[in-house]
Design a protein around this motif. Structure first.
Motif, PDB file in Angstrom:
ATOM      1  N   LEU A 193       0.837  -1.197   0.000  1.00  0.00           N
ATOM      2  CA  LEU A 193       0.000   0.000   0.000  1.00  0.00           C
ATOM      3  C   LEU A 193       0.876   1.254   0.000  1.00  0.00           C
ATOM      4  CD1 LEU A 193      -3.098   0.995   0.654  1.00  0.00           C
ATOM      5  CD2 LEU A 193      -2.085   1.488   2.869  1.00  0.00           C
ATOM      6  N   MET A 194       1.948   1.206   0.820  1.00  0.00           N
ATOM      7  CA  MET A 194       2.847   2.358   0.876  1.00  0.00           C
ATOM      8  C   MET A 194       3.582   2.547  -0.456  1.00  0.00           C
ATOM      9  SD  MET A 194       2.404   3.811   3.623  1.00  0.00           S
ATOM     10  CE  MET A 194       3.709   5.012   3.859  1.00  0.00           C
ATOM     11  N   VAL A 195       3.930   1.418  -1.092  1.00  0.00           N
ATOM     12  CA  VAL A 195       4.571   1.532  -2.407  1.00  0.00           C
ATOM     13  C   VAL A 195       3.594   2.205  -3.371  1.00  0.00           C
ATOM     14  CG1 VAL A 195       5.542   0.283  -4.357  1.00  0.00           C
ATOM     15  CG2 VAL A 195       6.027  -0.489  -2.043  1.00  0.00           C
ATOM     16  N   GLY A 196       2.339   1.780  -3.326  1.00  0.00           N
ATOM     17  CA  GLY A 196       1.306   2.372  -4.181  1.00  0.00           C
ATOM     18  C   GLY A 196       1.178   3.862  -3.920  1.00  0.00           C
ATOM     19  N   TYR A 197       1.212   4.221  -2.646  1.00  0.00           N
ATOM     20  CA  TYR A 197       1.123   5.638  -2.285  1.00  0.00           C
ATOM     21  C   TYR A 197       2.322   6.406  -2.858  1.00  0.00           C
ATOM     22  CZ  TYR A 197       1.478   9.853   0.504  1.00  0.00           C
ATOM     23  OH  TYR A 197       1.628  11.147   0.892  1.00  0.00           O
ATOM     24  N   GLY A 198       3.507   5.795  -2.713  1.00  0.00           N
ATOM     25  CA  GLY A 198       4.728   6.436  -3.206  1.00  0.00           C
ATOM     26  C   GLY A 198       4.706   6.618  -4.721  1.00  0.00           C
ATOM     27  N   MET A 199       4.081   5.635  -5.416  1.00  0.00           N
ATOM     28  CA  MET A 199       3.986   5.740  -6.882  1.00  0.00           C
ATOM     29  C   MET A 199       3.157   6.942  -7.279  1.00  0.00           C
ATOM     30  SD  MET A 199       3.282   1.938  -8.224  1.00  0.00           S
ATOM     31  CE  MET A 199       4.595   0.889  -8.734  1.00  0.00           C
ATOM     32  N   GLY A 200       2.089   7.170  -6.518  1.00  0.00           N
ATOM     33  CA  GLY A 200       1.198   8.274  -6.860  1.00  0.00           C
ATOM     34  C   GLY A 200       1.711   9.616  -6.352  1.00  0.00           C
ATOM     35  N   ALA A 201       2.055   9.641  -5.081  1.00  0.00           N
ATOM     36  CA  ALA A 201       2.313  10.935  -4.444  1.00  0.00           C
ATOM     37  C   ALA A 201       3.790  11.214  -4.205  1.00  0.00           C
ATOM     38  CB  ALA A 201       1.550  11.010  -3.115  1.00  0.00           C
ATOM     39  N   GLY A 202       4.624  10.184  -4.293  1.00  0.00           N
ATOM     40  CA  GLY A 202       6.027  10.391  -3.938  1.00  0.00           C
ATOM     41  C   GLY A 202       6.916  10.559  -5.155  1.00  0.00           C
ATOM     42  N   ALA A 203       8.194  10.661  -4.906  1.00  0.00           N
ATOM     43  CA  ALA A 203       9.163  10.775  -5.996  1.00  0.00           C
ATOM     44  C   ALA A 203       9.591   9.368  -6.386  1.00  0.00           C
ATOM     45  CB  ALA A 203      10.342  11.616  -5.542  1.00  0.00           C
ATOM     46  N   PHE A 204       8.682   8.649  -7.036  1.00  0.00           N
ATOM     47  CA  PHE A 204       8.914   7.224  -7.258  1.00  0.00           C
ATOM     48  C   PHE A 204      10.082   6.967  -8.200  1.00  0.00           C
ATOM     49  CE2 PHE A 204       7.827   2.882  -8.643  1.00  0.00           C
ATOM     50  CZ  PHE A 204       7.735   2.302  -7.393  1.00  0.00           C
ATOM     51  N   ALA A 205      10.122   7.706  -9.311  1.00  0.00           N
ATOM     52  CA  ALA A 205      11.196   7.485 -10.296  1.00  0.00           C
ATOM     53  C   ALA A 205      12.558   7.739  -9.667  1.00  0.00           C
ATOM     54  CB  ALA A 205      10.979   8.389 -11.501  1.00  0.00           C
ATOM     55  N   GLU A 206      12.622   8.775  -8.871  1.00  0.00           N
ATOM     56  CA  GLU A 206      13.880   9.102  -8.213  1.00  0.00           C
ATOM     57  C   GLU A 206      14.300   7.972  -7.261  1.00  0.00           C
ATOM     58  OE1 GLU A 206      15.570  12.907  -5.732  1.00  0.00           O
ATOM     59  OE2 GLU A 206      13.589  13.059  -6.642  1.00  0.00           O
ATOM     60  N   ILE A 269      10.863  -8.674   0.758  1.00  0.00           N
ATOM     61  CA  ILE A 269      10.312  -7.712   1.730  1.00  0.00           C
ATOM     62  C   ILE A 269      11.254  -6.526   1.924  1.00  0.00           C
ATOM     63  CG2 ILE A 269       9.552  -7.405   4.127  1.00  0.00           C
ATOM     64  CD1 ILE A 269       8.000  -9.830   3.856  1.00  0.00           C
ATOM     65  N   ALA A 270      12.565  -6.777   1.931  1.00  0.00           N
ATOM     66  CA  ALA A 270      13.496  -5.649   2.088  1.00  0.00           C
ATOM     67  C   ALA A 270      13.390  -4.697   0.896  1.00  0.00           C
ATOM     68  CB  ALA A 270      14.926  -6.161   2.235  1.00  0.00           C
ATOM     69  N   LEU A 271      13.340  -5.256  -0.315  1.00  0.00           N
ATOM     70  CA  LEU A 271      13.276  -4.384  -1.495  1.00  0.00           C
ATOM     71  C   LEU A 271      11.978  -3.583  -1.516  1.00  0.00           C
ATOM     72  CD1 LEU A 271      14.846  -6.711  -4.221  1.00  0.00           C
ATOM     73  CD2 LEU A 271      15.900  -4.753  -3.061  1.00  0.00           C
ATOM     74  N   ILE A 272      10.883  -4.271  -1.128  1.00  0.00           N
ATOM     75  CA  ILE A 272       9.604  -3.554  -1.098  1.00  0.00           C
ATOM     76  C   ILE A 272       9.651  -2.438  -0.051  1.00  0.00           C
ATOM     77  CG2 ILE A 272       7.138  -3.816  -0.636  1.00  0.00           C
ATOM     78  CD1 ILE A 272       7.311  -5.611  -2.766  1.00  0.00           C
ATOM     79  N   ALA A 273      10.301  -2.726   1.070  1.00  0.00           N
ATOM     80  CA  ALA A 273      10.404  -1.680   2.094  1.00  0.00           C
ATOM     81  C   ALA A 273      11.164  -0.480   1.533  1.00  0.00           C
ATOM     82  CB  ALA A 273      11.098  -2.214   3.347  1.00  0.00           C
ATOM     83  N   GLY A 274      12.219  -0.759   0.760  1.00  0.00           N
ATOM     84  CA  GLY A 274      12.967   0.338   0.141  1.00  0.00           C
ATOM     85  C   GLY A 274      12.085   1.146  -0.800  1.00  0.00           C
ATOM     86  N   LEU A 275      11.274   0.419  -1.588  1.00  0.00           N
ATOM     87  CA  LEU A 275      10.398   1.108  -2.540  1.00  0.00           C
ATOM     88  C   LEU A 275       9.274   1.859  -1.850  1.00  0.00           C
ATOM     89  CD1 LEU A 275      10.049  -1.454  -5.463  1.00  0.00           C
ATOM     90  CD2 LEU A 275      11.172   0.777  -5.505  1.00  0.00           C
ATOM     91  N   ALA A 276       8.956   1.447  -0.621  1.00  0.00           N
ATOM     92  CA  ALA A 276       7.907   2.155   0.117  1.00  0.00           C
ATOM     93  C   ALA A 276       8.460   3.443   0.727  1.00  0.00           C
ATOM     94  CB  ALA A 276       7.322   1.254   1.210  1.00  0.00           C
ATOM     95  N   ILE A 277       9.735   3.392   1.124  1.00  0.00           N
ATOM     96  CA  ILE A 277      10.266   4.482   1.938  1.00  0.00           C
ATOM     97  C   ILE A 277      10.917   5.590   1.110  1.00  0.00           C
ATOM     98  CG2 ILE A 277      12.112   4.997   3.602  1.00  0.00           C
ATOM     99  CD1 ILE A 277      11.130   2.045   4.691  1.00  0.00           C
ATOM    100  N   PHE A 278      11.728   5.219   0.104  1.00  0.00           N
ATOM    101  CA  PHE A 278      12.494   6.261  -0.577  1.00  0.00           C
ATOM    102  C   PHE A 278      11.654   7.263  -1.396  1.00  0.00           C
ATOM    103  CE2 PHE A 278      16.062   3.543   0.676  1.00  0.00           C
ATOM    104  CZ  PHE A 278      16.835   4.522   1.276  1.00  0.00           C
ATOM    105  N   PRO A 279      10.519   6.843  -2.008  1.00  0.00           N
ATOM    106  CA  PRO A 279       9.711   7.877  -2.678  1.00  0.00           C
ATOM    107  C   PRO A 279       9.287   8.983  -1.714  1.00  0.00           C
ATOM    108  CG  PRO A 279       8.962   5.701  -3.322  1.00  0.00           C
ATOM    109  CD  PRO A 279       9.968   5.505  -2.234  1.00  0.00           C
ATOM    110  N   ILE A 280       8.995   8.591  -0.472  1.00  0.00           N
ATOM    111  CA  ILE A 280       8.594   9.607   0.510  1.00  0.00           C
ATOM    112  C   ILE A 280       9.798  10.457   0.899  1.00  0.00           C
ATOM    113  CG2 ILE A 280       7.601   9.976   2.794  1.00  0.00           C
ATOM    114  CD1 ILE A 280       6.230   7.254   2.500  1.00  0.00           C
ATOM    115  N   VAL A 281      10.942   9.782   1.088  1.00  0.00           N
ATOM    116  CA  VAL A 281      12.152  10.507   1.483  1.00  0.00           C
ATOM    117  C   VAL A 281      12.466  11.614   0.476  1.00  0.00           C
ATOM    118  CG1 VAL A 281      14.664  10.295   1.759  1.00  0.00           C
ATOM    119  CG2 VAL A 281      13.159   8.550   2.731  1.00  0.00           C
ATOM    120  N   PHE A 282      12.450  11.235  -0.814  1.00  0.00           N
ATOM    121  CA  PHE A 282      12.825  12.230  -1.827  1.00  0.00           C
ATOM    122  C   PHE A 282      11.740  13.284  -2.016  1.00  0.00           C
ATOM    123  CE2 PHE A 282      15.620   8.640  -3.198  1.00  0.00           C
ATOM    124  CZ  PHE A 282      16.798   9.267  -2.819  1.00  0.00           C
TER     125      PHE A 282
END
Ligand code: PFF
Length: 453
Positions: A193-206, A269-282
């Motif tokens: 869900l967080m990855v999905g959120y990051g795709m929409g609202a976060g800096a996903f490509a970055e 799970i680790a990779l997904i956690a990375g994809l969930a967190i870094f879009p928000i970070v950037f």
């Protein structure tokens, strides 16, 4: 009776019970808290690649070795490392490996419980709506406020250790299986869900570029050591936790398949956690090198911005606490099993001694964020030293010795039988890895980090 029979501590109800418990051990703060923060600290993709290579080339063969040693010995790691060398006519010095694992277990548990305490503390934080709509400064202030308060940290550390001791004192089987079966998939869904959120609202490509486009010039000998240590930490290898769980595994269950499933799930799970967190970070302009607070700050900011974030955020920190719980249980098991076997203590007493010791050592980690924050050793605070010493030194060293033991000391007939490969080629590949590749790779990484070449 070695190699047959059962451990006096019981046996898993089924092959899946072992997989669930071992996955519960592997998936924890290492994936969701530590992986993103060390990736951030060490520059991203190149580090991730080294980490993945370590999982595949070192982690999986060592995991097979650790499970098979456990199942062959059918005792706590310390006693297994007494019995098996004696049977093989090898030096009794191998038992030091069991003792080092137990020592590493105390160290890991001591700081693990403090960080798990942060996850617990974030449950009421999030549920109170404190992050709803909050800006990054407020979210960061909440984290530093927590670290500044030894009383709060001690409270949550104590609650977490007590919860861990409770399960271990009742025997590892009852409880873990149920918890893992329901909660792990839920945690996974929430991360998605967080990855999905990051795709929409976060800096996903970055974020994707940061995680997967390597720049090898950023890689130092030190970061390779940290990546290797992280591979051991995340797979729960090198201290005897997986060995203890392996000693409760039925002789009929396939070790290579189990190891593949556990390592695969943990890595995803680790990779997904990375994809969930870094879009928000950037997107939020947070610093990826924020350090140990990265996940807590980034995710609570993300939850604060998203619809129904209070609900999802609360649920997330509850699930993270559970994931940490099932890992901490496995860290407590080797020393507890030893006290039951060798001292004849009852489980509750043995657990109390082990958890109590780790609780006490953990106080050092708590103080390192406030009263002792000026005390630095090699540029690290007390918790940093504990984390570094155990994760980057003791676990790889323990794993290396386990690989050497399984590859060179155990009779071939034993490893062939335990691994049960249908295809001889696979067995030879494993043997080659544990005999040569794993020890040499670990020694090279150690030597580079020490600046020897
Ligand atoms: N693998 C756990 C995690 O990733 O959170 C931590 C851990 C558990 C380390 C058990 C070592 C261990 F023996």
């Amino acid at each position: 009776m070695v190699g047959k029979g059962q451990s006096i501590h019981g046996q898993w109800g089924s092959r899946w019970a072992f997989i669930l418990a071992a996955t519960g051990s592997a998936v924890g703060l290492g994936n969701i808290w530590r992986f993103p923060y060390v990736v951030g600290d060490h520059g991203g993709a190149a580090f991730v690649l080294v980490y993945l290579a370590c999982i595949a080339v070192i982690g999986v063969p060592v995991m097979m070795a650790e499970i098979l040693i456990g199942r062959r010995g059918r005792q706590s790691p310390i006693n297994t490392m007494r019995t098996l060398p004696a049977e093989a006519g090898a030096t009794p010095a191998w038992q030091l490996l069991g003792w080092m694992g137990v020592l590493a277990g105390f160290i890991v548990l001591s700081f693990y419980s403090v960080v798990a305490g942060w996850a617990l503390a974030y449950v009421p934080f999030t549920a109170s709506g404190m992050f709803t709509g909050a800006d990054t400064a407020t979210v960061e202030a909440a984290f530093t406020g927590l670290l500044d308060s030894p009383g709060q940290l001690l409270l949550w550390h104590t609650v977490f250790i007590a919860l861990t001791g409770y399960v271990v004192s009742r025997g590892v089987r009852s409880g873990i299986e149920k918890a893992v079966r329901v909660l792990m998939p839920l945690l996974f869904l929430l991360l998605l869900l967080m990855v999905g959120y990051g795709m929409g609202a976060g800096a996903f490509a970055e974020a994707v570029a940061f995680l997967f486009t390597p720049d090898f010039s950023a890689l130092t000998g030190e970061s390779v050591l940290i990546a290797m240590g992280q591979a051991f930490f995340t797979l729960s290898l090198g201290l005897g936790a997986i060995m203890a769980y392996g000693s409760y595994l039925s002789s009929r269950s396939s070790i290579p398949r189990n190891a593949g499933i556990i390592a695969g799930a943990d890595t995803v799970i680790a990779l997904i956690a990375g994809l969930a967190i870094f879009p928000i970070v950037f997107a939020a302009g947070l610093d990826p090198q924020e350090g140990a607070g990265l996940v807590f700050v980034a995710l609570s900011y993300g939850f604060g911005q998203m619809p129904m974030g209070m609900l999802f955020g609360t649920l997330f920190f509850v699930l993270l606490s559970f994931a940490a719980w099932t890992s901490a249980i496995s860290i407590t098991e080797p020393a507890t099993a030893y006290l039951v076997e060798s001292r004849g203590w009852r489980r509750p007493r043995a657990t109390f001694a082990v958890a109590g010791t780790a609780w006490f050592v953990g106080i050092g980690s708590i103080l390192s964020f406030n009263y002792w924050s000026d005390m630095q050793i090699l540029g690290m605070n007390f918790m940093g030293v504990m984390e570094y010493l155990s994760t980057s030194v003791m676990l790889p060293l323990g794993g290396m010795l386990m690989a050497l033991f399984a590859g060179w000391v155990l009779p071939r007939s034993a490893t062939v039988q335990e691994l049960g490969f249908k295809n001889q080629g696979w067995y030879m590949a494993w043997l080659f890895l544990v005999r040569y590749v794993v020890p040499v790779a670990i020694l090279i990484v150690f030597a580079r980090a020490l600046g020897l070449f």
